[in-house]
Motif scaffolding. Sequence first.
Motif, PDB file in Angstrom:
ATOM      1  N   LEU A  40       0.813  -1.039   0.166  1.00 28.90           N
ATOM      2  CA  LEU A  40       0.273   0.113   0.164  1.00 28.90           C
ATOM      3  C   LEU A  40       0.941   1.137  -0.044  1.00 28.90           C
ATOM      4  N   LEU A  41       0.710   2.043  -0.945  1.00 29.41           N
ATOM      5  CA  LEU A  41       1.424   3.349  -0.951  1.00 29.41           C
ATOM      6  C   LEU A  41       1.160   4.299   0.187  1.00 29.41           C
ATOM      7  N   PRO A  42       1.797   5.183   0.461  1.00 25.72           N
ATOM      8  CA  PRO A  42       1.813   6.191   1.463  1.00 25.72           C
ATOM      9  C   PRO A  42       0.359   7.083   1.320  1.00 25.72           C
ATOM     10  N   SER A  43      -0.422   7.004   2.332  1.00 27.85           N
ATOM     11  CA  SER A  43      -1.558   7.773   2.223  1.00 27.85           C
ATOM     12  C   SER A  43      -2.341   7.165   1.534  1.00 27.85           C
ATOM     13  N   LYS A  44      -2.414   5.875   1.043  1.00 27.03           N
ATOM     14  CA  LYS A  44      -3.490   5.162   0.101  1.00 27.03           C
ATOM     15  C   LYS A  44      -3.956   3.846   0.853  1.00 27.03           C
ATOM     16  N   GLY A  45      -5.042   3.413   0.091  1.00 33.59           N
ATOM     17  CA  GLY A  45      -5.373   2.403   1.037  1.00 33.59           C
ATOM     18  C   GLY A  45      -6.425   1.331   0.019  1.00 33.59           C
ATOM     19  N   HIS A  46      -6.949   0.257   0.481  1.00 33.60           N
ATOM     20  CA  HIS A  46      -7.722  -0.432  -0.260  1.00 33.60           C
ATOM     21  C   HIS A  46      -9.223  -0.188   0.481  1.00 33.60           C
ATOM     22  N   TYR A  59      -0.953 -10.229   7.385  1.00 31.12           N
ATOM     23  CA  TYR A  59      -0.254  -9.964   8.231  1.00 31.12           C
ATOM     24  C   TYR A  59       0.651  -8.819   7.889  1.00 31.12           C
ATOM     25  N   VAL A  60       1.017  -8.052   8.782  1.00 33.28           N
ATOM     26  CA  VAL A  60       1.559  -6.701   8.451  1.00 33.28           C
ATOM     27  C   VAL A  60       3.012  -6.851   8.480  1.00 33.28           C
ATOM     28  N   LEU A  61       3.953  -6.920   7.523  1.00 34.18           N
ATOM     29  CA  LEU A  61       5.207  -6.949   7.337  1.00 34.18           C
ATOM     30  C   LEU A  61       6.056  -5.755   7.717  1.00 34.18           C
ATOM     31  N   SER A  62       5.556  -4.443   7.156  1.00 31.83           N
ATOM     32  CA  SER A  62       6.087  -3.434   7.699  1.00 31.83           C
ATOM     33  C   SER A  62       5.042  -2.120   7.379  1.00 31.83           C
ATOM     34  N   GLY A  63       5.292  -0.940   7.977  1.00 30.70           N
ATOM     35  CA  GLY A  63       4.597   0.072   8.048  1.00 30.70           C
ATOM     36  C   GLY A  63       3.729   0.152   9.039  1.00 30.70           C
ATOM     37  N   GLU A  64       3.015   1.261   8.846  1.00 28.21           N
ATOM     38  CA  GLU A  64       1.694   1.401   9.875  1.00 28.21           C
ATOM     39  C   GLU A  64       0.458   1.775   9.161  1.00 28.21           C
ATOM     40  N   GLY A  65      -0.464   1.401   9.611  1.00 28.01           N
ATOM     41  CA  GLY A  65      -1.824   1.853   9.003  1.00 28.01           C
ATOM     42  C   GLY A  65      -3.158   2.077   9.983  1.00 28.01           C
ATOM     43  N   VAL A  66      -4.355   1.934   9.190  1.00 32.28           N
ATOM     44  CA  VAL A  66      -5.549   1.719   9.968  1.00 32.28           C
ATOM     45  C   VAL A  66      -6.322   0.797   9.525  1.00 32.28           C
ATOM     46  N   PRO A  74     -12.270   2.226  13.304  1.00 28.30           N
ATOM     47  CA  PRO A  74     -11.111   1.775  12.714  1.00 28.30           C
ATOM     48  C   PRO A  74     -10.057   1.557  13.910  1.00 28.30           C
ATOM     49  N   PHE A  75      -9.003   0.931  13.530  1.00 26.53           N
ATOM     50  CA  PHE A  75      -8.054   0.714  14.819  1.00 26.53           C
ATOM     51  C   PHE A  75      -6.807   0.497  14.030  1.00 26.53           C
ATOM     52  N   PRO A  76      -5.692   0.940  14.771  1.00 24.90           N
ATOM     53  CA  PRO A  76      -4.258   1.034  14.133  1.00 24.90           C
ATOM     54  C   PRO A  76      -3.696  -0.087  14.117  1.00 24.90           C
ATOM     55  N   VAL A  77      -2.905  -0.594  12.993  1.00 23.85           N
ATOM     56  CA  VAL A  77      -2.247  -1.695  12.846  1.00 23.85           C
ATOM     57  C   VAL A  77      -0.636  -1.273  12.499  1.00 23.85           C
ATOM     58  N   LYS A  78       0.382  -2.279  12.633  1.00 26.03           N
ATOM     59  CA  LYS A  78       1.542  -1.962  12.458  1.00 26.03           C
ATOM     60  C   LYS A  78       2.389  -3.267  12.238  1.00 26.03           C
ATOM     61  N   ALA A  79       3.579  -3.403  11.968  1.00 28.27           N
ATOM     62  CA  ALA A  79       4.345  -4.467  11.568  1.00 28.27           C
ATOM     63  C   ALA A  79       4.209  -5.380  12.763  1.00 28.27           C
ATOM     64  N   GLY A  80       4.032  -6.741  12.338  1.00 30.75           N
ATOM     65  CA  GLY A  80       3.980  -7.634  13.254  1.00 30.75           C
ATOM     66  C   GLY A  80       2.489  -8.077  13.681  1.00 30.75           C
ATOM     67  N   ASP A  81       1.416  -7.252  13.358  1.00 33.10           N
ATOM     68  CA  ASP A  81       0.034  -7.478  13.607  1.00 33.10           C
ATOM     69  C   ASP A  81      -0.547  -8.469  12.806  1.00 33.10           C
ATOM     70  N   VAL A  82      -1.422  -9.193  13.234  1.00 32.16           N
ATOM     71  CA  VAL A  82      -1.958 -10.353  12.118  1.00 32.16           C
ATOM     72  C   VAL A  82      -3.637  -9.667  12.510  1.00 32.16           C
ATOM     73  N   SER A  92     -11.534  -2.611   5.251  1.00 32.67           N
ATOM     74  CA  SER A  92     -10.636  -1.896   4.433  1.00 32.67           C
ATOM     75  C   SER A  92      -9.386  -1.660   5.156  1.00 32.67           C
ATOM     76  N   THR A  93      -8.169  -1.428   4.617  1.00 35.33           N
ATOM     77  CA  THR A  93      -7.124  -0.857   4.932  1.00 35.33           C
ATOM     78  C   THR A  93      -6.311   0.074   4.229  1.00 35.33           C
ATOM     79  N   TYR A  94      -5.869   1.048   5.259  1.00 36.85           N
ATOM     80  CA  TYR A  94      -5.133   2.225   4.783  1.00 36.85           C
ATOM     81  C   TYR A  94      -3.800   2.596   5.350  1.00 36.85           C
ATOM     82  N   ASN A  95      -2.768   2.919   4.717  1.00 38.38           N
ATOM     83  CA  ASN A  95      -1.669   3.083   5.012  1.00 38.38           C
ATOM     84  C   ASN A  95      -1.575   4.687   5.472  1.00 38.38           C
ATOM     85  N   THR A  96      -1.132   4.770   6.775  1.00 38.64           N
ATOM     86  CA  THR A  96      -0.981   6.122   7.435  1.00 38.64           C
ATOM     87  C   THR A  96       0.298   6.505   7.606  1.00 38.64           C
ATOM     88  N   GLY A  97       1.269   5.849   7.118  1.00 38.59           N
ATOM     89  CA  GLY A  97       2.711   6.173   7.241  1.00 38.59           C
ATOM     90  C   GLY A  97       3.177   6.809   5.959  1.00 38.59           C
TER      91      GLY A  97
END
Length: 136
Positions: A40-46, A59-66, A74-82, A92-97
Amino acid sequence: MKNIDKNTIPTHSFDWGLIKWFVSPDRIDGANVTFGEVVLLPSKGHDRHNHPDSEEILYVLSGEGVQTIGDGDPFPVKAGDVIYIPTAVFHSTYNTGWDAMRLLAFYNPGGAEKGLTGLPDFRELPAGQIQSFTRS
């Protein structure tokens, strides 16, 4: 099949990012699931969508989102989250980083990825072709 070389797999390109489906029923004989990497590109999402016949695990490999699931907040997600998304539940998933957010996506049963090919911004890049991005 012993090893899957991601350089031999086409890339699905969208306004919001990229996907490579490493395993899918259409790609590998006998496969019943779909597994791939999403960028997911910065400030973009599905946008909010669902998979009527498949559950999904992210499974979030890297970055942070909602993330949203169903009608929940909506809740925050980051690397390591399932993240588990039940069958047919909207999400939906959005990149906030500031950098790309990388996720592994798993559909059970496989096949839900076919719905993405009908999106207006869908493009398939042949294996080995690199997606370029321009600044607007």
